[in-house]
Design an enzyme around this catalytic site. Structure first.
Site, PDB file in Angstrom:
ATOM      1  N   ASP A 129       0.861  -1.187   0.000  1.00 24.36           N
ATOM      2  CA  ASP A 129       0.000   0.000   0.000  1.00 24.36           C
ATOM      3  C   ASP A 129       0.893   1.232   0.000  1.00 24.36           C
ATOM      4  OD1 ASP A 129      -2.814  -0.862   0.234  1.00 24.36           O
ATOM      5  OD2 ASP A 129      -2.136  -1.803   2.083  1.00 24.36           O
TER       6      ASP A 129
ATOM      7  N   ARG B 194      -7.118  10.150   1.413  1.00 24.37           N
ATOM      8  CA  ARG B 194      -6.744   9.098   0.470  1.00 24.37           C
ATOM      9  C   ARG B 194      -7.431   9.309  -0.879  1.00 24.37           C
ATOM     10  NH1 ARG B 194      -8.171   3.698   3.749  1.00 24.37           N
ATOM     11  NH2 ARG B 194      -6.812   2.666   2.234  1.00 24.37           N
TER      12      ARG B 194
ATOM     13  N   LYS C 213      -8.685   1.381  -6.268  1.00 22.62           N
ATOM     14  CA  LYS C 213      -9.462   0.770  -5.189  1.00 22.62           C
ATOM     15  C   LYS C 213     -10.367   1.825  -4.576  1.00 22.62           C
ATOM     16  CE  LYS C 213      -5.699   1.382  -1.813  1.00 22.62           C
ATOM     17  NZ  LYS C 213      -4.674   0.703  -1.000  1.00 22.62           N
ATOM     18  N   HIS C 214     -11.387   1.469  -3.822  1.00 24.95           N
ATOM     19  CA  HIS C 214     -11.861   0.172  -3.359  1.00 24.95           C
ATOM     20  C   HIS C 214     -13.212  -0.048  -4.032  1.00 24.95           C
ATOM     21  CE1 HIS C 214      -9.363   2.036  -0.202  1.00 24.95           C
ATOM     22  NE2 HIS C 214      -8.956   0.811   0.083  1.00 24.95           N
TER      23      HIS C 214
ATOM     24  N   HIS D  28     -12.745  -1.687   8.588  1.00 18.13           N
ATOM     25  CA  HIS D  28     -11.829  -2.407   9.460  1.00 18.13           C
ATOM     26  C   HIS D  28     -12.546  -2.913  10.718  1.00 18.13           C
ATOM     27  CE1 HIS D  28      -8.831  -0.254   7.021  1.00 18.13           C
ATOM     28  NE2 HIS D  28      -8.006  -1.220   7.356  1.00 18.13           N
TER      29      HIS D  28
ATOM     30  N   ASP E 245      -9.594  -6.644  -0.694  1.00 19.07           N
ATOM     31  CA  ASP E 245      -8.939  -5.978   0.416  1.00 19.07           C
ATOM     32  C   ASP E 245      -8.643  -7.060   1.462  1.00 19.07           C
ATOM     33  OD1 ASP E 245      -7.938  -3.990   2.050  1.00 19.07           O
ATOM     34  OD2 ASP E 245      -9.706  -2.697   1.897  1.00 19.07           O
TER      35      ASP E 245
END
Length: 494
Positions: free
Chosen positions: A69, A139, A169-170, A182, A253
């Site tokens: 990453d 991001r 991504k994502h 997460h 992921d």
């Protein structure tokens, strides 16, 4: 059949590991056909060590894919080995110079290539349409599909100039959520038309630009399926493969994230994701057992849960990517010139008071997170490096205030007291989604009416929270080169 099935099952996996050298079991897995390895901060000591590590892995099999990453700002796992950190995507989007974005991506990707890393798990082409999003923040290149699409394409082109693979991504898009995958399973309840106009636009653009890999999101898109995209045949095969025409490698992921493992094991998730259309099932934890995971995929084929041809197709796509990477030409890096240019533009585009004296810095920041690994411990470190007399403190989410704005513990009060009589720099990071940080900012400004400066280091929307008349600036991310340039401005002589 059995030997080939074993190699195909291993070839559909990307795993992480612990330590700065390859464990024996990982080396055996690579020799047996493991598709890819992903590196994290735990695997990085310095540039020489990373280069030796990737060479060690490829001594087992030259066509292994090595990924990391490396998105920009604080979103990288390469901090100890990279002297020229990449600017955050949001900062590049705010500057809105696609040539600069392309050059920045090329410079960063060339660093990876020199270290033996050939898959850059970037760019994030999520449209950050929800500023309260707890995970995407800087991001993303911006809040509109147009900005994200243009800079996503430029980023992919820059990565390709350096001769390695890019991974938007994502998928289908992580920008309009209020839950961090997460820790739990986000859900997007928007129509197919809405998703197509916003979330999918940057993926269409980057796929047309030749994206090598696309990473899936652990999010339910209810207009398509009631399963997370990572486990959804309708999303990965129907939408990404058939409707968007993507022919490259689909990676998941990290499957150990709670959005997935709250309801199933990592092993079952790996099987389900491959069945849905993923070519690489990612298990990023340092304790991943590639042999056991391979055995679980093989078992699923033998008991009829997973078609053998799906596993063979996944492994073949991964091998084809590895082969293509070995044939690519590479342009050299640009020696940090892009990030120096970014820093110069940030300084030139905003107004900074000249304090002369070394300030006290109170860094109000988000807690540490699996997705990001800063190049420094906090803003006081940056200012001390530039102005040795500077001091300060880093305060994270545990330093709450009461409803009346008074400190609930004494950390903020102590910091405010230490700053008295000195210029005060208050840094905030995504304060708009963080109530304690907004309260702390207000409390600190009220107690320090003179010589106070607010530096918004997260999304630039935070600048609207700064009271009128209080000087402020934004960095759209925490890049050490940009922050050092600002620290020099604030500590220069009047």
């Amino acid at each position: 059949m059995s030997d080939q099935l074993d190699r195909d099952a291993a070839g559909a996996l990307v795993v992480g590991f612990s330590g700065t050298s390859a464990p024996d079991e990982l080396r055996r897995a690579v020799a047996d056909g493991l598709g890819a390895v992903i590196l994290f901060t735990r695997n990085v000591a310095d540039a020489e060590q990373v280069a030796a590590l990737t060479a060690q892995l490829r001594s087992e099999r030259p066509d292994l894919i090595v990924a990391i990453d490396h998105e920009g700002g604080e979103f990288s796992h390469l901090a100890p080995a990279n002297p020229w950190p990449l600017a955050s995507p949001r900062l590049l989007g705010d500057l809105d110079d696609v040539d600069l974005t392309r050059a920045a991506a090329r410079d960063a990707a060339a660093t990876l290539a020199a270290l033996g890393i050939d898959l850059m798990l970037a760019p994030s082409v999520d449209v950050n349409s929800n500023p309260a999003n707890p995970i995407i923040s800087t991001r993303s290149f911006g809040r509109t599909a147009d900005v994200v699409s243009r800079h996503g394409v430029a980023f992919v082109e820059g990565v390709h100039d350096a001769g390695i693979a890019a991974c938007p991504k994502h998928f289908p898009g992580h920008g309009d959520v209020s839950v961090d995958s997460h820790t739990d399973l986000p859900r997007v309840d928007r129509s197919v038309a809405e998703v197509g106009a916003v979330e999918l636009a940057p993926f269409r653009a980057t796929i047309a630009a030749g994206a090598d890999v696309v990473m899936s999101a652990h999010i339910i898109f209810s207009a398509y399926d009631d399963q997370p995209a990572t486990l959804s045949h309708r999303v990965l095969t129907g939408l990404l493969r058939e409707e968007l025409g993507f022919t490259g490698v689909i990676t998941t992921d990290a499957l150990e994230m709670q959005a997935i493992t709250k309801n199933r094991s990592i092993e079952d998730a790996a099987v389900a994701s491959i069945g849905a259309g993923a070519d690489l099932a990612m298990i990023a934890v340092g304790t991943a057992d590639p042999q056991a995971l391979t055995a679980r995929v093989v078992e699923a084929v033998r008991n009829g849960t997973l078609p053998a041809e799906r596993v063979a197709d996944a492994a073949a796509r991964v091998r084809a990517l590895a082969t293509s990477l070995g044939r690519r030409s590479r342009l050299p890096g640009l020696g940090g010139a892009p990030i120096r240019e970014v820093a110069a533009r940030v300084v030139a585009g905003q107004t900074f008071p000249a304090y002369g004296a070394a300030p006290y810095v109170i860094d109000l920041t988000q807690g540490l997170h699996p997705a990001w690994n800063p190049y420094f411990s906090g803003l006081p470190e940056i200012f001390t490096r530039v102005a040795p007399g500077a001091e300060g403190v880093v305060l994270r989410g545990e330093h709450h205030l009461t409803d009346t704005g008074e400190p609930q513990d004494d950390a903020i009060a102590k910091a405010a007291k230490a700053a008295q009589g000195r210029p005060l720099v208050i840094a905030v990071q995504d304060a708009g989604r963080t109530p304690w940080m907004r309260a702390a900012l207000e409390h600190l400004i009220q107690g320090h009416p003179d010589n106070v400066f607010v530096l918004c280091t997260g999304i630039p929307e935070d600048q609207a929270l700064v009271p009128e008349g209080v000087p402020s600036a934004t960095t759209s991310g925490r890049n050490v080169i940009v922050l050092e340039a600002i620290a020099r401005q604030l500590t220069r002589e009047p």
